[in-house]
Design a protein around this motif. Sequence first.
Motif, PDB file in Angstrom:
ATOM      1  N   THR A  82     -60.487 -48.812  95.423  1.00 21.29           N
ATOM      2  CA  THR A  82     -59.824 -49.655  94.430  1.00 21.29           C
ATOM      3  C   THR A  82     -60.790 -50.714  93.907  1.00 21.29           C
ATOM      4  OG1 THR A  82     -57.702 -49.314  95.554  1.00 21.29           O
ATOM      5  CG2 THR A  82     -57.852 -51.163  94.014  1.00 21.29           C
ATOM      6  N   GLY A  83     -61.612 -51.260  94.804  1.00 26.54           N
ATOM      7  CA  GLY A  83     -62.553 -52.294  94.406  1.00 26.54           C
ATOM      8  C   GLY A  83     -63.606 -51.803  93.443  1.00 26.54           C
ATOM      9  N   VAL A  84     -64.152 -50.607  93.686  1.00 30.00           N
ATOM     10  CA  VAL A  84     -65.202 -50.101  92.807  1.00 30.00           C
ATOM     11  C   VAL A  84     -64.632 -49.795  91.419  1.00 30.00           C
ATOM     12  CG1 VAL A  84     -65.050 -47.620  93.373  1.00 30.00           C
ATOM     13  CG2 VAL A  84     -67.243 -48.620  92.754  1.00 30.00           C
ATOM     14  N   LEU A  85     -63.381 -49.333  91.360  1.00 31.19           N
ATOM     15  CA  LEU A  85     -62.759 -49.087  90.057  1.00 31.19           C
ATOM     16  C   LEU A  85     -62.456 -50.400  89.348  1.00 31.19           C
ATOM     17  CD1 LEU A  85     -61.662 -47.027  88.052  1.00 31.19           C
ATOM     18  CD2 LEU A  85     -59.470 -47.114  89.256  1.00 31.19           C
ATOM     19  N   HIS A  86     -61.991 -51.381  90.081  1.00 35.90           N
ATOM     20  CA  HIS A  86     -61.705 -52.694  89.482  1.00 35.90           C
ATOM     21  C   HIS A  86     -62.977 -53.311  88.912  1.00 35.90           C
ATOM     22  CE1 HIS A  86     -59.717 -56.541  88.884  1.00 35.90           C
ATOM     23  NE2 HIS A  86     -60.715 -57.131  89.535  1.00 35.90           N
ATOM     24  N   ALA A  87     -64.086 -53.206  89.648  1.00 34.29           N
ATOM     25  CA  ALA A  87     -65.350 -53.764  89.168  1.00 34.29           C
ATOM     26  C   ALA A  87     -65.818 -53.048  87.907  1.00 34.29           C
ATOM     27  CB  ALA A  87     -66.415 -53.654  90.262  1.00 34.29           C
ATOM     28  N   ALA A  88     -65.591 -51.740  87.841  1.00 36.73           N
ATOM     29  CA  ALA A  88     -66.015 -50.962  86.667  1.00 36.73           C
ATOM     30  C   ALA A  88     -65.283 -51.421  85.409  1.00 36.73           C
ATOM     31  CB  ALA A  88     -65.759 -49.468  86.908  1.00 36.73           C
ATOM     32  N   ARG A  89     -64.046 -51.838  85.549  1.00 34.01           N
ATOM     33  CA  ARG A  89     -63.249 -52.205  84.377  1.00 34.01           C
ATOM     34  C   ARG A  89     -63.822 -53.403  83.639  1.00 34.01           C
ATOM     35  NH1 ARG A  89     -57.286 -50.963  87.063  1.00 34.01           N
ATOM     36  NH2 ARG A  89     -57.258 -48.755  86.490  1.00 34.01           N
ATOM     37  N   PHE A  90     -64.598 -54.232  84.319  1.00 29.68           N
ATOM     38  CA  PHE A  90     -65.222 -55.366  83.645  1.00 29.68           C
ATOM     39  C   PHE A  90     -66.348 -54.911  82.718  1.00 29.68           C
ATOM     40  CE2 PHE A  90     -63.318 -57.486  87.341  1.00 29.68           C
ATOM     41  CZ  PHE A  90     -62.648 -58.519  86.695  1.00 29.68           C
ATOM     42  N   GLN A  91     -66.801 -53.657  82.863  1.00 31.03           N
ATOM     43  CA  GLN A  91     -67.832 -53.117  81.976  1.00 31.03           C
ATOM     44  C   GLN A  91     -67.264 -52.134  80.956  1.00 31.03           C
ATOM     45  OE1 GLN A  91     -70.825 -51.764  84.896  1.00 31.03           O
ATOM     46  NE2 GLN A  91     -72.040 -53.548  84.328  1.00 31.03           N
ATOM     47  N   GLY A  92     -65.955 -52.038  80.879  1.00 34.31           N
ATOM     48  CA  GLY A  92     -65.360 -51.270  79.799  1.00 34.31           C
ATOM     49  C   GLY A  92     -64.745 -49.948  80.215  1.00 34.31           C
ATOM     50  N   ARG A  93     -64.083 -49.302  79.251  1.00 30.86           N
ATOM     51  CA  ARG A  93     -63.322 -48.078  79.525  1.00 30.86           C
ATOM     52  C   ARG A  93     -64.222 -46.886  79.823  1.00 30.86           C
ATOM     53  NH1 ARG A  93     -59.876 -48.462  74.089  1.00 30.86           N
ATOM     54  NH2 ARG A  93     -61.980 -49.072  73.437  1.00 30.86           N
ATOM     55  N   TRP A  94     -65.378 -46.807  79.167  1.00 31.56           N
ATOM     56  CA  TRP A  94     -66.273 -45.681  79.405  1.00 31.56           C
ATOM     57  C   TRP A  94     -66.790 -45.691  80.843  1.00 31.56           C
ATOM     58  CZ3 TRP A  94     -67.676 -41.044  78.530  1.00 31.56           C
ATOM     59  CH2 TRP A  94     -68.971 -40.579  78.770  1.00 31.56           C
ATOM     60  N   ARG A  95     -67.273 -46.838  81.276  1.00 30.69           N
ATOM     61  CA  ARG A  95     -67.733 -46.962  82.656  1.00 30.69           C
ATOM     62  C   ARG A  95     -66.574 -46.702  83.622  1.00 30.69           C
ATOM     63  NH1 ARG A  95     -69.787 -50.524  86.682  1.00 30.69           N
ATOM     64  NH2 ARG A  95     -69.206 -49.300  88.507  1.00 30.69           N
ATOM     65  N   SER A  96     -65.406 -47.205  83.283  1.00 31.29           N
ATOM     66  CA  SER A  96     -64.235 -47.000  84.136  1.00 31.29           C
ATOM     67  C   SER A  96     -63.869 -45.525  84.232  1.00 31.29           C
ATOM     68  CB  SER A  96     -63.044 -47.788  83.590  1.00 31.29           C
ATOM     69  OG  SER A  96     -63.302 -49.176  83.583  1.00 31.29           O
ATOM     70  N   LEU A  97     -63.948 -44.818  83.114  1.00 31.24           N
ATOM     71  CA  LEU A  97     -63.621 -43.398  83.098  1.00 31.24           C
ATOM     72  C   LEU A  97     -64.557 -42.616  84.013  1.00 31.24           C
ATOM     73  CD1 LEU A  97     -62.172 -40.895  81.996  1.00 31.24           C
ATOM     74  CD2 LEU A  97     -63.707 -40.987  80.008  1.00 31.24           C
ATOM     75  N   LEU A  98     -65.854 -42.875  83.920  1.00 33.90           N
ATOM     76  CA  LEU A  98     -66.828 -42.161  84.748  1.00 33.90           C
ATOM     77  C   LEU A  98     -66.615 -42.458  86.231  1.00 33.90           C
ATOM     78  CD1 LEU A  98     -69.993 -42.798  82.557  1.00 33.90           C
ATOM     79  CD2 LEU A  98     -68.804 -40.610  82.839  1.00 33.90           C
ATOM     80  N   THR A  99     -66.364 -43.722  86.551  1.00 32.09           N
ATOM     81  CA  THR A  99     -66.125 -44.103  87.939  1.00 32.09           C
ATOM     82  C   THR A  99     -64.847 -43.470  88.457  1.00 32.09           C
ATOM     83  OG1 THR A  99     -67.289 -46.196  87.611  1.00 32.09           O
ATOM     84  CG2 THR A  99     -65.779 -46.063  89.495  1.00 32.09           C
ATOM     85  N   SER A 100     -63.820 -43.434  87.622  1.00 34.89           N
ATOM     86  CA  SER A 100     -62.554 -42.827  88.005  1.00 34.89           C
ATOM     87  C   SER A 100     -62.715 -41.335  88.271  1.00 34.89           C
ATOM     88  CB  SER A 100     -61.515 -43.069  86.897  1.00 34.89           C
ATOM     89  OG  SER A 100     -60.301 -42.415  87.194  1.00 34.89           O
ATOM     90  N   LEU A 101     -63.485 -40.651  87.434  1.00 39.78           N
ATOM     91  CA  LEU A 101     -63.731 -39.213  87.648  1.00 39.78           C
ATOM     92  C   LEU A 101     -64.447 -38.975  88.973  1.00 39.78           C
ATOM     93  CD1 LEU A 101     -64.818 -38.158  84.047  1.00 39.78           C
ATOM     94  CD2 LEU A 101     -62.727 -37.461  85.242  1.00 39.78           C
ATOM     95  N   HIS A 102     -65.354 -39.873  89.325  1.00 38.47           N
ATOM     96  CA  HIS A 102     -66.062 -39.727  90.599  1.00 38.47           C
ATOM     97  C   HIS A 102     -65.111 -39.921  91.768  1.00 38.47           C
ATOM     98  CE1 HIS A 102     -69.452 -39.472  93.250  1.00 38.47           C
ATOM     99  NE2 HIS A 102     -69.260 -40.687  93.725  1.00 38.47           N
ATOM    100  N   LEU A 103     -64.254 -40.914  91.680  1.00 35.09           N
ATOM    101  CA  LEU A 103     -63.289 -41.152  92.751  1.00 35.09           C
ATOM    102  C   LEU A 103     -62.332 -39.973  92.899  1.00 35.09           C
ATOM    103  CD1 LEU A 103     -62.512 -44.911  92.035  1.00 35.09           C
ATOM    104  CD2 LEU A 103     -63.847 -43.994  93.942  1.00 35.09           C
ATOM    105  N   SER A 104     -61.915 -39.390  91.781  1.00 36.45           N
ATOM    106  CA  SER A 104     -61.055 -38.204  91.853  1.00 36.45           C
ATOM    107  C   SER A 104     -61.772 -37.045  92.532  1.00 36.45           C
ATOM    108  CB  SER A 104     -60.610 -37.783  90.448  1.00 36.45           C
ATOM    109  OG  SER A 104     -59.678 -38.685  89.904  1.00 36.45           O
ATOM    110  N   THR A 105     -63.024 -36.848  92.178  1.00 38.68           N
ATOM    111  CA  THR A 105     -63.801 -35.759  92.775  1.00 38.68           C
ATOM    112  C   THR A 105     -63.915 -35.931  94.284  1.00 38.68           C
ATOM    113  OG1 THR A 105     -65.088 -35.458  90.746  1.00 38.68           O
ATOM    114  CG2 THR A 105     -66.046 -34.612  92.784  1.00 38.68           C
TER     115      THR A 105
END
Length: 248
Positions: A82-105
Amino acid sequence: MNPLPTGWQVIYQQAHALLAAQLAWAWPAFLPADRWVGLLAAIMQHDDEQAAWHGRGGHHGLTPAGAPANFTQVAFSLEQATGVLHAARFQGRWRSLLTSLHLSTLYEPLRGSNPATTAFLDELRASQSRWLKELHLTKTQARQAYDLLHWCDRLSLILCRQELPEMGRELEIYRAPLAAGRAAHYVCQPDGPGTAVVVRPWPFACKQLAVSVEAQQLHQLQFNDDAELAAALRQAPTKTLSWILQAG
């Protein structure tokens, strides 16, 4: 975490991620500058937000035998994910999307293990759909970028964990991103440890690539608790591990 004759070689997860970013930096860019930099940031920071650990008692960082635990021996942390995804959101939706895909994988296999984890995985899926729509991207376009993150993460782990096969045998890394033809890539070290590492087919823009990562050298096999391990890590000498990558 790698064994030494007198102890352990410790490479932090964040350091491994920095090595993965070195590999991504050398790829020919296949995205606009803003998206390319966002992808590099996602690769560089995909293992951030590790649980705060100060070695204050307990055995969180140790195996039952008293050895330092590597990341495969530590249970899934919903707080870290949850923390790594929350941190990604401060850098925008694109970064968040990539991080989210990694967490799903990484964590989709845990679906159904408990309600909180399943709810988190459901939230990832919902967010991914929303971000794709808002960024006017297809699943294929997002997957193409994420595949590079996965490719670099995999090769970095192979190097950090000393997984190069003996006798020059090849090991498959991961299939290249769609932009690079989706071909399988292989890595080997034909002349043995300490020599050039061969990657084929060669994916990088440069003709030869030098990469490195820092490791702590622990000269002790077992520890009584986290506090003893933490003290040893603070005093441990640091060694830079380097590799020269070249075409086969």
